[in-house]
Design an enzyme around this catalytic site. Structure first.
Site, short mmCIF file in Angstrom:
data_model
loop_
_atom_site.label_atom_id
_atom_site.label_comp_id
_atom_site.label_asym_id
_atom_site.label_seq_id
_atom_site.Cartn_x
_atom_site.Cartn_y
_atom_site.Cartn_z
N SER A 20 8.81 25.08 67.93
CA SER A 20 9.60 25.83 68.93
C SER A 20 8.82 26.11 70.21
O SER A 20 9.00 27.15 70.84
CB SER A 20 10.13 27.15 68.33
OG SER A 20 10.92 26.92 67.20
N GLY A 24 12.01 20.01 73.61
CA GLY A 24 13.30 19.55 74.10
C GLY A 24 13.52 19.90 75.56
O GLY A 24 13.96 19.06 76.35
N LYS A 192 -7.20 30.87 75.02
CA LYS A 192 -7.97 30.13 74.04
C LYS A 192 -7.52 28.68 73.98
O LYS A 192 -6.32 28.39 73.85
CB LYS A 192 -7.83 30.78 72.65
CG LYS A 192 -8.50 32.15 72.53
CD LYS A 192 -10.03 32.02 72.68
CE LYS A 192 -10.72 33.36 72.53
NZ LYS A 192 -12.19 33.23 72.69
N LYS A 194 -8.93 26.35 71.79
CA LYS A 194 -9.25 25.72 70.51
C LYS A 194 -8.01 25.16 69.79
O LYS A 194 -8.07 24.05 69.24
CB LYS A 194 -9.98 26.71 69.60
CG LYS A 194 -10.64 26.07 68.38
CD LYS A 194 -11.80 25.16 68.78
CE LYS A 194 -13.01 25.99 69.21
NZ LYS A 194 -14.18 25.12 69.50
N GLN A 197 -7.32 21.82 71.27
CA GLN A 197 -8.34 20.84 70.89
C GLN A 197 -8.08 20.29 69.49
O GLN A 197 -8.14 19.08 69.25
CB GLN A 197 -9.73 21.46 70.94
CG GLN A 197 -10.17 21.88 72.34
CD GLN A 197 -11.50 22.61 72.31
OE1 GLN A 197 -12.41 22.24 71.58
NE2 GLN A 197 -11.61 23.68 73.08
N CYS A 385 37.62 27.30 69.11
CA CYS A 385 37.73 26.69 67.78
C CYS A 385 38.19 27.73 66.77
O CYS A 385 39.36 28.10 66.77
CB CYS A 385 36.40 26.04 67.38
SG CYS A 385 36.55 24.88 65.99
N LEU A 386 37.30 28.25 65.93
CA LEU A 386 37.69 29.31 65.00
C LEU A 386 38.21 30.52 65.77
O LEU A 386 39.08 31.25 65.27
CB LEU A 386 36.50 29.72 64.13
CG LEU A 386 36.76 30.82 63.10
CD1 LEU A 386 37.77 30.36 62.05
CD2 LEU A 386 35.47 31.27 62.44
N LEU A 388 40.15 30.56 68.38
CA LEU A 388 41.60 30.36 68.57
C LEU A 388 42.34 30.71 67.28
O LEU A 388 43.38 31.38 67.30
CB LEU A 388 41.89 28.92 68.98
CG LEU A 388 43.37 28.52 69.06
CD1 LEU A 388 43.61 27.53 70.21
CD2 LEU A 388 43.89 27.90 67.76
N HIS A 510 35.58 22.48 71.83
CA HIS A 510 34.33 23.15 72.22
C HIS A 510 33.98 22.78 73.67
O HIS A 510 33.20 21.86 73.91
CB HIS A 510 33.19 22.73 71.29
CG HIS A 510 33.29 23.31 69.92
ND1 HIS A 510 32.70 24.51 69.57
CD2 HIS A 510 33.93 22.87 68.80
CE1 HIS A 510 32.95 24.77 68.30
NE2 HIS A 510 33.70 23.79 67.81
N GLU A 512 32.04 24.18 75.67
CA GLU A 512 30.64 24.44 76.02
C GLU A 512 29.80 23.17 76.02
O GLU A 512 28.77 23.09 76.71
CB GLU A 512 30.03 25.47 75.06
CG GLU A 512 29.87 25.04 73.62
CD GLU A 512 31.06 25.37 72.73
OE1 GLU A 512 30.87 25.54 71.51
OE2 GLU A 512 32.19 25.45 73.27
#
EC number: 6.3.4.2
Length: 555
Positions: A20, A24, A192, A194, A197, A385-386, A388, A510, A512
């Site tokens: 994380s 991306g 740091k 290290k 490295q 979706c759900l 609605l 969807h 989005e």
């Protein structure tokens, strides 16, 4: 400018130290920089898990599932790629270990290996290299992000494959970028190096010498520390970059450009390209940081609220809606399971309510309460979706008087299945990749809010569902005032609903997944606009007393 007919060049992005770190976003930002230099860019995400795709994985484990036009259920990083560049993602832009092995095993069953012993090397690695070349699609640059962290046993076949790629395509056609962490230790009062490295040491043991390092840090890394990293990691000092924490993800391309990353990539690839034109990125960042219309609070009523990655594209689409309205969107995540206890005070604190997609019965009664609150208090509402389906169930119970109305997904014995299983889903037993997936047409009704927001008669949107509105109840809903503003022209399936007299909109798809910072989706732009208008109206009148709504069994 790279001319067509020349070989595609490959940028391989790996990560180390911890997961994380933002591979991306880094890959998407690099894609944005190269595209703004006039180059055609494509992306590929390689995921080391054995699932064929993330479609059946819990959002708590994997985060959002991003759906492409061609119906692939993919990693959420593909959403970053689409939002940051003009590249259109398809199923060939995301491969998992499971899918790679599935391809190889199917070939073995067909006898395509001529009796040979099928092994990780060369058969699995050759398949990985084949999908890398396929994903390039003739682009100038293919950016390949290898998921996981260097050192994970699951990643080894992918790392071996990209190691071989440099020898297959030539030194100037393959560049390795490694993202690491340079933490600031408060007790010592210093950064740091290290961990970086050791991460590079592990990568080199696999046979990959990184060409450049992106060092994630919460502060600028000084020149002398970059020189130290370069010395111990066998990297040119000019190829060590600070990947600085910034307030907005849309500032990452600008931050990396200030570091000179895109210039270094042009040098390593031995290509000439124009200077990047980043004015529109600067405009977007300015709008995010300095909104002229202030802040608007959007309440997201869901059950995955502890992990915001579950709603990554949704969150960003709301930010885009804010950009379109010159406002800052502040997201308030409201746990639908807590609403079921009867206290709706959190709903009073927001300027609009959104119920997103989801699966399973847990938390649905809380979502229905959120819908009821929005409808009765005329708070702008958006159901996806759900969401609605929750709006349909709420209206069936509380306006049409259909006691016990529900979805067959949650109650197979409901007397009023206002949401039912799609005809094409009956008899389907496999879970993975079997929903109604991908882009489908939606015809919009003249004179509706949906038609006004889109400014078009026909749109195509991405879907991911098995259940639909039950058209047997359509006449009853229309008599009660619900408007069916969007319908699939081929199946008659209800795609959009709305209520007159307030901003109350639901969609089965969807939206989005199609929103970008430079092209906010009209449904999100319209929703944020309605939220701003509601905020301004509320500020002109004294606050209403919060009502507590009793929770009943199925209504």
């Amino acid at each position: 400018m790279v001319k067509r007919g020349k070989k595609t060049k490959y940028l391989f992005v790996t990560g180390g130290v911890v997961s994380s770190l933002g591979k991306g976003l880094s890959a998407a930002s690099i894609g944005a920089l190269l595209e703004n230099r006039g180059l055609e860019v494509q992306h590929l995400k390689l995921d080391p898990y054995i699932n064929v795709d993330p479609g059946t994985m819990s959002p708590f484990q994997h985060g959002e599932v991003f759906v492409t036009d061609d119906g692939a259920e993919t990693d959420l990083d593909l959403g970053h790629y689409e939002r940051f560049t003009s590249a259109k993602m398809t199923r060939r832009n995301n491969y998992t270990t499971g899918r790679i092995y599935q391809n190889v095993i199917q070939r073995e069953r067909r006898g395509e290996y001529l009796g040979k012993t099928v092994q990780v090397i060369p058969h699995i690695t050759d398949e990985i290299k084949a999908v890398i070349r396929e994903a390039a699609g003739g682009a100038d640059i293919l950016i390949v992000e290898v998921g996981g962290t260097v050192g994970d046993i699951e990643s080894l076949p992918f790392l071996e494959a990209i190691r071989q790629m440099k020898y297959d395509v030539g030194e100037e056609n393959a560049v390795y970028a490694h993202l690491t962490l340079v933490p600031f230790i408060a007790a010592a009062g210093e950064l740091k190096t290290k961990p970086t490295q050791h991460s590079v040491k592990e990568l080199r043991e696999i046979g990959i010498q990184p060409d450049l390092l992106l060092c994630r840090s919460d502060r600028e890394i000084p020149r002398d520390m970059k020189d130290k990293i370069a010395l111990f990691c066998n990297v040119d000092p000019s190829a060590v970059f600070t990947a600085l924490d910034v307030p907005s993800i849309y500032e990452v391309p600008l931050s990396l450009h200030r570091e000179g990353l895109d210039d270094k990539l042009a040098e390593l690839f031995n290509i000439w390209s124009r200077a990047p034109r980043l004015e529109r990125w600067e405009t977007i960042v300015d709008k995010v940081k300095n909104p002229r219309r202030g802040e608007v609070r959007i309440g997201i009523v869901g059950k995955y609220v502890e992990l915001h990655e579950s709603y990554k594209s949704l969150n960003e689409a709301l930010v885009h809606g804010g950009i379109a309205n010159d406002a800052r969107v502040k997201l308030a995540f409201i746990d639908s399971t807590k609403l079921e206890e009867g206290d709706l005070s959190d709903l009073e604190k927001v300027d609009a309510i959104l119920v997103p997609g989801g699966f399973g019965i847990r938390g649905t009664e809380g979502k229905i309460l959120g819908v009821k609150y929005a409808r009765e208090h005329k708070v702008p509402f958006f159901g996806i979706c759900l969401g609605l389906q929750m709006a349909v169930i709420e209206m069936a119970r509380n306006v049409l008087g259909l006691a016990g109305a529900n979805s067959l997904e949650f109650d197979e014995q409901t007397p009023h299945p206002v949401v039912t299983l799609m005809e094409g889903q009956k008899g389907v037993t496999d879970k993975g990749g079997t929903m109604r997936l991908g882009a489908y047409p939606c015809a919009l009704k003249e004179g509706t809010k949906a038609r006004a927001l889109y400014g078009a008669d026909l749109v195509h949107e991405r879907h991911r569902h098995r259940f639909e509105f039950n058209n047997d109840y359509r006449a009853q809903f229309e008599a009660a005032g619900m408007v069916f503003s969007g319908v699939n022209p081929d199946l008659g399936l209800v795609e959009m609903i709305e209520l007159p007299g307030q901003h109350f909109v639901g969609c089965q798809f969807h939206p989005e997944f199609r929103s970008k910072p430079f092209a906010p989706h009209p449904l999100f732009a319209g929703f944020v606009k309605a939220a701003l208008e509601h905020r301004d109206a509320q500020q002109r009148q004294p606050p209403a007393e919060v009502k507590k709504l009793a929770v009943g069994k199925n209504g």
